[in-house]
Design a protein around this motif. Sequence first.
Motif, PDB file in Angstrom:
ATOM      1  N   GLY A  58       0.803  -1.215   0.000  1.00 46.56           N
ATOM      2  CA  GLY A  58       0.000   0.000   0.000  1.00 46.56           C
ATOM      3  C   GLY A  58       0.835   1.263   0.000  1.00 46.56           C
ATOM      4  O   GLY A  58       0.481   2.256  -0.634  1.00 46.56           O
ATOM      5  N   ASP A  59       1.946   1.227   0.700  1.00 44.58           N
ATOM      6  CA  ASP A  59       2.802   2.407   0.813  1.00 44.58           C
ATOM      7  C   ASP A  59       3.588   2.666  -0.467  1.00 44.58           C
ATOM      8  O   ASP A  59       4.216   3.709  -0.626  1.00 44.58           O
ATOM      9  N   ALA A  60       3.560   1.739  -1.402  1.00 46.87           N
ATOM     10  CA  ALA A  60       4.307   1.892  -2.663  1.00 46.87           C
ATOM     11  C   ALA A  60       3.591   2.800  -3.652  1.00 46.87           C
ATOM     12  O   ALA A  60       4.138   3.089  -4.719  1.00 46.87           O
ATOM     13  N   ASP A  96       0.673  10.718  -1.800  1.00 50.64           N
ATOM     14  CA  ASP A  96       0.871   9.711  -0.765  1.00 50.64           C
ATOM     15  C   ASP A  96      -0.314   8.748  -0.740  1.00 50.64           C
ATOM     16  O   ASP A  96      -1.401   9.061  -1.223  1.00 50.64           O
ATOM     17  N   ALA A  97      -0.073   7.601  -0.170  1.00 49.09           N
ATOM     18  CA  ALA A  97      -1.134   6.621   0.079  1.00 49.09           C
ATOM     19  C   ALA A  97      -1.751   6.937   1.434  1.00 49.09           C
ATOM     20  O   ALA A  97      -1.118   7.553   2.292  1.00 49.09           O
ATOM     21  N   CYS A  98      -2.970   6.499   1.612  1.00 52.70           N
ATOM     22  CA  CYS A  98      -3.565   6.630   2.936  1.00 52.70           C
ATOM     23  C   CYS A  98      -4.523   5.472   3.168  1.00 52.70           C
ATOM     24  O   CYS A  98      -4.885   4.742   2.242  1.00 52.70           O
ATOM     25  N   LEU A  99      -4.894   5.327   4.415  1.00 50.20           N
ATOM     26  CA  LEU A  99      -5.879   4.328   4.810  1.00 50.20           C
ATOM     27  C   LEU A  99      -7.191   5.046   5.080  1.00 50.20           C
ATOM     28  O   LEU A  99      -7.193   6.189   5.523  1.00 50.20           O
ATOM     29  N   ILE A 112       0.553   9.421   9.128  1.00 53.12           N
ATOM     30  CA  ILE A 112      -0.451   9.404  10.196  1.00 53.12           C
ATOM     31  C   ILE A 112      -0.962   7.992  10.458  1.00 53.12           C
ATOM     32  O   ILE A 112      -1.122   7.574  11.592  1.00 53.12           O
ATOM     33  N   ALA A 113      -1.213   7.242   9.384  1.00 54.54           N
ATOM     34  CA  ALA A 113      -1.809   5.908   9.513  1.00 54.54           C
ATOM     35  C   ALA A 113      -0.944   4.962  10.321  1.00 54.54           C
ATOM     36  O   ALA A 113      -1.450   4.019  10.917  1.00 54.54           O
ATOM     37  N   ILE A 144      -3.960  12.123  -2.663  1.00 58.82           N
ATOM     38  CA  ILE A 144      -3.833  10.864  -1.935  1.00 58.82           C
ATOM     39  C   ILE A 144      -4.663   9.788  -2.611  1.00 58.82           C
ATOM     40  O   ILE A 144      -5.635  10.081  -3.307  1.00 58.82           O
ATOM     41  N   GLY A 145      -4.259   8.551  -2.386  1.00 60.60           N
ATOM     42  CA  GLY A 145      -5.016   7.395  -2.831  1.00 60.60           C
ATOM     43  C   GLY A 145      -5.300   6.522  -1.625  1.00 60.60           C
ATOM     44  O   GLY A 145      -4.388   6.218  -0.856  1.00 60.60           O
ATOM     45  N   VAL A 146      -6.551   6.143  -1.445  1.00 57.08           N
ATOM     46  CA  VAL A 146      -6.930   5.281  -0.316  1.00 57.08           C
ATOM     47  C   VAL A 146      -6.685   3.840  -0.742  1.00 57.08           C
ATOM     48  O   VAL A 146      -7.397   3.297  -1.591  1.00 57.08           O
ATOM     49  N   VAL A 147      -5.661   3.221  -0.166  1.00 56.69           N
ATOM     50  CA  VAL A 147      -5.224   1.899  -0.600  1.00 56.69           C
ATOM     51  C   VAL A 147      -5.841   0.751   0.189  1.00 56.69           C
ATOM     52  O   VAL A 147      -5.843  -0.386  -0.274  1.00 56.69           O
TER      53      VAL A 147
END
Length: 189
Positions: free
Chosen positions: A53-55, A105-108, A128-129, A143-146
């Motif tokens: 996810g962080d990629a 960035d990726a996010c949850l 933050i996640a 951001i993209g919610v992965v």
Amino acid sequence: MKKIVAEKLVTNINDAVAYNKMHPYLLYLLKQQKELNNRKIIILCIGSDRYIGDALGPLVGSYLLENTKSIVYGSLDNPVHAGNLVEVIQSIEKKHHQPIIIAVDACLGKNNEIGNMEIWEGGIEAGIAVGNKLPYIGTISIIGVVNAGGYMGYLDLQSASLSIVIKLSNCIGKVISDVINYVTDYDAV
């Protein structure tokens, strides 16, 4: 940098017109920047290739390095992550006078938000996640919610769907690439 979130565009990777929503909005946000023609546009792609996810950020950065002449920080070969983000920000500030920084960035999120992409004017607080307290960075943030976030942090990032991460990175990368290429081609004319 401070967090300013005025109007936020939210769309989902499964929306057939996601690109058509994001492209004009990112272009609009860029054109709102003072002295756009006199400032460098920097794309800061945050994340690590250690967790699926962080990629997202490094995948977008690698895409941009192949498809634009942009100044890109963060790729699969040279990721920008919690361990070096502050140093990279300091380097950007030393090398570039008042740059326009597009932070990616990726996010949850929640289960129903997986696959969402969000764009806004203002900074992003990476990490933050997973409980990291890092500085806000970005003139414009994407951001993209992965994955859905819980109490697992890095495990939630690791268990993200590779398919979703790839789809998100391709769409975000193409939007940024096309907008940056348009802005730089337009300025040259």
